[in-house]
Design a protein around this motif. Structure first.
Motif, mmCIF file in Angstrom:
data_model
loop_
_atom_site.group_PDB
_atom_site.id
_atom_site.type_symbol
_atom_site.label_atom_id
_atom_site.label_comp_id
_atom_site.label_asym_id
_atom_site.label_seq_id
_atom_site.Cartn_x
_atom_site.Cartn_y
_atom_site.Cartn_z
ATOM 1 N N GLU A 41 29.830 59.251 49.448
ATOM 2 C CA GLU A 41 30.538 58.724 47.948
ATOM 3 C C GLU A 41 32.033 59.581 47.944
ATOM 4 O O GLU A 41 32.813 59.189 47.213
ATOM 5 N N HIS A 42 31.963 60.161 49.026
ATOM 6 C CA HIS A 42 33.537 60.793 48.971
ATOM 7 C C HIS A 42 34.576 60.080 49.646
ATOM 8 O O HIS A 42 35.928 60.515 49.595
ATOM 9 N N THR A 49 28.598 64.258 60.190
ATOM 10 C CA THR A 49 28.032 65.321 58.884
ATOM 11 C C THR A 49 26.526 65.023 59.324
ATOM 12 O O THR A 49 26.178 64.125 60.225
ATOM 13 N N LYS A 102 24.930 60.510 52.425
ATOM 14 C CA LYS A 102 25.408 60.126 51.206
ATOM 15 C C LYS A 102 26.371 60.830 49.958
ATOM 16 O O LYS A 102 27.156 59.731 49.550
ATOM 17 N N ASP A 103 25.867 62.137 50.488
ATOM 18 C CA ASP A 103 27.324 62.766 49.685
ATOM 19 C C ASP A 103 28.904 62.377 50.476
ATOM 20 O O ASP A 103 29.297 62.133 49.926
ATOM 21 N N THR A 104 28.909 61.554 51.869
ATOM 22 C CA THR A 104 30.302 62.202 52.363
ATOM 23 C C THR A 104 30.244 59.738 51.975
ATOM 24 O O THR A 104 31.543 60.126 51.617
ATOM 25 N N PRO A 152 31.566 67.852 52.636
ATOM 26 C CA PRO A 152 30.519 67.062 52.929
ATOM 27 C C PRO A 152 30.264 66.663 54.141
ATOM 28 O O PRO A 152 28.969 66.057 54.999
ATOM 29 N N GLU A 171 21.717 64.725 56.467
ATOM 30 C CA GLU A 171 21.093 65.309 54.291
ATOM 31 C C GLU A 171 23.038 65.305 53.689
ATOM 32 O O GLU A 171 22.406 65.051 52.893
ATOM 33 N N LYS A 172 23.363 65.280 54.410
ATOM 34 C CA LYS A 172 24.712 65.179 53.692
ATOM 35 C C LYS A 172 26.036 63.377 53.632
ATOM 36 O O LYS A 172 27.287 63.445 53.296
ATOM 37 N N TYR A 178 39.974 70.434 49.839
ATOM 38 C CA TYR A 178 38.768 70.824 49.498
ATOM 39 C C TYR A 178 38.901 72.407 49.147
ATOM 40 O O TYR A 178 37.800 72.914 48.119
ATOM 41 N N ARG A 216 35.079 73.296 46.142
ATOM 42 C CA ARG A 216 34.582 72.259 46.563
ATOM 43 C C ARG A 216 33.700 72.393 48.340
ATOM 44 O O ARG A 216 35.305 72.434 49.324
#
Length: 149
Positions: free
Chosen positions: A88-89, A78, A84-86, A137, A81-82, A129, A134
């Protein structure tokens, strides 16, 4: 004897000339591509996020009496910048991976290479996704560890 030596020398000279011509024309055609390949592109900084111990109970084949399991560790590539999103997923990603692999038998999994398993998991992620409209991430998922019992 002299004729044999003359023919051998002439053959070597012609072969060298032919090889030189092939090399010359090959360099002329790919010179632009090689020059572009020599210039390093800006590397996008990446992070790796791991999802450990994705345990899946595999479907039994008709002739099997024993329940078989597989465990795999996934690693997601990833952008920084992504990251954190990864992270969370990860629960969603675990669920998608289990759903995609639970329909397989131990024989099917054992017959697949690591790259084929990674492609199957990546296909499942992309489909999920896309279906949810969506953006992922992460770039791709790789198999870090695989155990089939």
């Amino acid at each position: 004897m002299k004729k044999a030596i003359i023919f051998a020398v002439a053959g070597v000279v012609l072969a060298a000339a032919g090889g030189g011509a092939v090399w010359w024309f090959g360099m002329r055609d790919t010179g632009g591509a090689e020059a572009q390949a020599a210039v390093p592109k800006e590397a996008v900084p990446q992070k790796y996020v791991s999802l450990d111990k994705v345990v899946v109970m595999l479907r039994r084949a008709p002739e099997e009496n024993v329940t078989r399991y597989m465990s795999m560790d996934l690693v997601f590539t990833t952008a920084i910048e992504k990251e954190k999103d990864t992270k969370e997923h990860l629960p969603l990603l675990r669920s998608i991976a289990v759903r995609a692999l639970a329909s397989m038998t131990a024989q099917q999994v054992s017959a697949m290479t690591i790259d084929e398993l990674a492609a199957e998991v990546n296909r499942a992620f992309a489909e999920d996704y896309d279906k949810a409209h969506r953006s992922k991430p992460f770039v791709e998922a790789m198999v870090g560890k695989l155990i089939v019992e």
